[in-house]
Design a protein around this motif. Structure first.
Motif, PDB file in Angstrom:
ATOM      1  N   PRO A   1      87.018  59.341  98.425  1.00 44.89           N
ATOM      2  CA  PRO A   1      87.583  58.991  99.736  1.00 44.89           C
ATOM      3  C   PRO A   1      87.533  57.476  99.966  1.00 44.89           C
ATOM      4  O   PRO A   1      86.710  56.784  99.373  1.00 44.89           O
ATOM      5  N   PHE A   2      88.400  56.996 100.829  1.00 41.03           N
ATOM      6  CA  PHE A   2      88.430  55.560 101.119  1.00 41.03           C
ATOM      7  C   PHE A   2      88.816  55.333 102.573  1.00 41.03           C
ATOM      8  O   PHE A   2      89.331  56.229 103.235  1.00 41.03           O
ATOM      9  N   GLN A   3      88.540  54.110 103.043  1.00 41.30           N
ATOM     10  CA  GLN A   3      88.926  53.725 104.405  1.00 41.30           C
ATOM     11  C   GLN A   3      90.422  53.477 104.471  1.00 41.30           C
ATOM     12  O   GLN A   3      91.006  52.904 103.554  1.00 41.30           O
ATOM     13  N   GLN A   4      90.996  53.885 105.572  1.00 43.99           N
ATOM     14  CA  GLN A   4      92.433  53.684 105.763  1.00 43.99           C
ATOM     15  C   GLN A   4      92.669  53.185 107.173  1.00 43.99           C
ATOM     16  O   GLN A   4      92.063  53.680 108.120  1.00 43.99           O
ATOM     17  N   MET A   5      93.534  52.194 107.308  1.00 46.20           N
ATOM     18  CA  MET A   5      93.866  51.675 108.630  1.00 46.20           C
ATOM     19  C   MET A   5      95.139  52.357 109.117  1.00 46.20           C
ATOM     20  O   MET A   5      96.193  52.225 108.518  1.00 46.20           O
ATOM     21  N   ASN A   6      94.991  53.084 110.191  1.00 47.09           N
ATOM     22  CA  ASN A   6      96.095  53.850 110.754  1.00 47.09           C
ATOM     23  C   ASN A   6      96.671  53.075 111.934  1.00 47.09           C
ATOM     24  O   ASN A   6      96.009  52.868 112.943  1.00 47.09           O
ATOM     25  N   THR A   7      97.917  52.624 111.785  1.00 44.50           N
ATOM     26  CA  THR A   7      98.592  51.886 112.859  1.00 44.50           C
ATOM     27  C   THR A   7      99.658  52.736 113.538  1.00 44.50           C
ATOM     28  O   THR A   7     100.283  52.291 114.504  1.00 44.50           O
TER      29      THR A   7
ATOM     30  N   PRO B   1     100.184  53.123 119.071  1.00 41.83           N
ATOM     31  CA  PRO B   1     100.849  51.821 118.963  1.00 41.83           C
ATOM     32  C   PRO B   1      99.983  50.700 119.547  1.00 41.83           C
ATOM     33  O   PRO B   1      99.405  50.834 120.621  1.00 41.83           O
ATOM     34  N   GLY B   2      99.869  49.615 118.802  1.00 39.20           N
ATOM     35  CA  GLY B   2      99.105  48.455 119.250  1.00 39.20           C
ATOM     36  C   GLY B   2      97.623  48.533 118.947  1.00 39.20           C
ATOM     37  O   GLY B   2      96.888  47.593 119.208  1.00 39.20           O
TER      38      GLY B   2
END
Length: 195
Positions: free
Chosen positions: A63-69, A73-74
């Motif tokens: 598993p890994f870190q993921q940035m969810n944008t 929103p914002g």
């Protein structure tokens, strides 16, 4: 791993209850299977299989870190990506198989004499455990982002408390409020009365 250890302990206990009552029949060859080493072997084998699944998952696709944008929103939400949904669901599936086997064995053993039989408590605790995780699957698939983690935490807490309450609350009730029922004479007398 902790869940697997707990469920494999319950499975070992259930199997030992069944073996103990079946070994009392004349000519039974199950007496050699009623030793504590058999239950330890069940616990170790079930836990090792889950450990192998975890090691394979961590070594092949950790598993890994993921940035969810996209979810808000914002706002950038940092979340854990399992990386391999097959490995994740394999681990949960194996845990479900262990719980199902324990439930089936305890359900079949519920008619054994009551004095030393905990199959009814095990059946009810496994039923509660399985119902929590079966309801988790659609809730997990329909939620996104931090709500998925919240659903997982809720499922872990609910199934843990289901095991604790269904297995140990009746025992604590007898110890605290019915101490006269917590002795060998009462258990053996009750068992003779049933015969």
């Amino acid at each position: 791993m902790v869940f697997t250890l707990c469920v494999s302990c319950i499975l070992a206990k259930t199997v030992m209850v069944v073996f103990a009552f079946m070994a009392t029949k004349p000519g039974s060859s199950l007496k050699k299977w009623t030793s504590p080493q058999v239950s330890y072997m069940i616990i170790v084998c079930c836990s090792l299989l889950q450990l192998l699944l975890c090691i394979m998952w961590i070594s092949t696709s950790p598993p890994f870190q993921q940035m969810n944008t996209e979810s808000k929103p914002g706002i950038i939400v940092i979340e854990c990506n399992e990386n391999s949904s097959i490995a994740f669901w394999s681990m949960l599936g194996y845990l479900g198989i262990l719980a199902s086997i324990s439930f089936i064995v305890a359900f079949l053993a519920r008619r054994l004499p009551n004095s030393f039989n905990e199959a009814k408590f095990i059946t009810f605790s496994m039923l509660a455990f399985l119902s929590v995780w079966v309801s988790y699957i659609p809730a997990s698939l329909s939620s996104q982002g931090k709500y998925t983690v919240a659903m997982e935490i809720f499922a872990i807490q609910s199934s843990s408390w289901a095991l604790v309450i269904c297995m140990f609350l009746p025992k604590c009730f007898i110890i605290l409020f019915r101490p006269h029922m917590n002795n060998k004479e009462h258990l053996l007398g009750k068992n003779k009365a049933q015969k």
